[in-house]
Design a protein around this motif. Sequence first.
Motif, PDB file in Angstrom:
ATOM      1  N   GLU A   1       2.545   1.761  -3.402  1.00 24.66           N
ATOM      2  CA  GLU A   1       1.549   2.189  -4.393  1.00 24.66           C
ATOM      3  C   GLU A   1       1.222   3.669  -4.237  1.00 24.66           C
ATOM      4  O   GLU A   1       0.897   4.341  -5.218  1.00 24.66           O
ATOM      5  CB  GLU A   1       0.278   1.349  -4.292  1.00 24.66           C
ATOM      6  CG  GLU A   1       0.418  -0.033  -4.886  1.00 24.66           C
ATOM      7  CD  GLU A   1      -0.849  -0.857  -4.786  1.00 24.66           C
ATOM      8  OE1 GLU A   1      -1.938  -0.310  -4.509  1.00 24.66           O
ATOM      9  OE2 GLU A   1      -0.752  -2.085  -4.989  1.00 24.66           O
ATOM     10  N   ALA A   2       1.318   4.165  -3.018  1.00 22.15           N
ATOM     11  CA  ALA A   2       1.053   5.582  -2.752  1.00 22.15           C
ATOM     12  C   ALA A   2       2.281   6.460  -3.035  1.00 22.15           C
ATOM     13  O   ALA A   2       2.228   7.671  -2.861  1.00 22.15           O
ATOM     14  CB  ALA A   2       0.590   5.772  -1.312  1.00 22.15           C
TER      15      ALA A   2
ATOM     16  N   GLY B   1       0.815  -1.214   0.000  1.00 20.93           N
ATOM     17  CA  GLY B   1       0.000   0.000   0.000  1.00 20.93           C
ATOM     18  C   GLY B   1       0.846   1.260   0.000  1.00 20.93           C
ATOM     19  O   GLY B   1       0.569   2.209  -0.739  1.00 20.93           O
TER      20      GLY B   1
ATOM     21  N   LYS C   1      -1.178   2.653   2.393  1.00 22.38           N
ATOM     22  CA  LYS C   1      -1.598   3.475   1.253  1.00 22.38           C
ATOM     23  C   LYS C   1      -2.008   4.880   1.668  1.00 22.38           C
ATOM     24  O   LYS C   1      -1.795   5.842   0.935  1.00 22.38           O
ATOM     25  CB  LYS C   1      -2.757   2.782   0.539  1.00 22.38           C
ATOM     26  CG  LYS C   1      -3.129   3.430  -0.765  1.00 22.38           C
ATOM     27  CD  LYS C   1      -4.139   2.598  -1.522  1.00 22.38           C
ATOM     28  CE  LYS C   1      -4.428   3.258  -2.857  1.00 22.38           C
ATOM     29  NZ  LYS C   1      -5.301   2.435  -3.677  1.00 22.38           N
TER      30      LYS C   1
ATOM     31  N   TYR D   1      -2.719  -2.884   4.452  1.00 21.84           N
ATOM     32  CA  TYR D   1      -2.554  -2.302   3.115  1.00 21.84           C
ATOM     33  C   TYR D   1      -3.093  -0.872   3.083  1.00 21.84           C
ATOM     34  O   TYR D   1      -2.411   0.035   2.606  1.00 21.84           O
ATOM     35  CB  TYR D   1      -3.290  -3.177   2.095  1.00 21.84           C
ATOM     36  CG  TYR D   1      -3.405  -2.550   0.737  1.00 21.84           C
ATOM     37  CD1 TYR D   1      -2.370  -2.608  -0.186  1.00 21.84           C
ATOM     38  CD2 TYR D   1      -4.567  -1.853   0.369  1.00 21.84           C
ATOM     39  CE1 TYR D   1      -2.463  -2.018  -1.426  1.00 21.84           C
ATOM     40  CE2 TYR D   1      -4.680  -1.261  -0.870  1.00 21.84           C
ATOM     41  CZ  TYR D   1      -3.634  -1.343  -1.771  1.00 21.84           C
ATOM     42  OH  TYR D   1      -3.730  -0.740  -2.990  1.00 21.84           O
TER      43      TYR D   1
END
Length: 177
Positions: free
Chosen positions: A29-30, A26, A175, A171
Amino acid sequence: MKILMITGSAHKNGTTAMLASEFIKGAEEAGHEVYRFDAAFKNVHPCIACEKCHNTDAGCVFQDDMNEVNTQLLAADAVVFVSPIYYYDINAQVKAVIDRFYANDSALHGHKKAVLILAMADDTMESADGAIVSFKGMTKFLDWEIAGTVVGVECADVDALQKTDYPAQAYELGKNL
């Protein structure tokens, strides 16, 4: 954001390893950068309160894998602690790293976020109270912002963990940090 994750379990594919991986997924992805330090597989000597780190320019008397963590710790915007619950507290591997924060004490105050991720077989939050109280006390002392916690109860193994929403919580925490 630079994130230092300190894990404590010796189980490379266990419950806390899974939660750590989900958090990292997470966070990355951020757009965050995560440095993972698996304390159970490193050599971190416990602090002996000799004060060498504060009374000389030589630093800590122990030259071990904590040198690797210190660089990441000082640069981190957030620190994530991931531990199984053993006898009502975080495990010794994570605690040894935390105790060695002492050498950088003055540089660590303020301006960091902190996250606590725990997993345990027990079915009651009481078993995590020691870890949570210690985490809250440490963050208060260091003037760090608590950015979130995930406490997985009744997670004795990965199969049990996968039947919960704790991996999704980890997650999402990564994120949205």
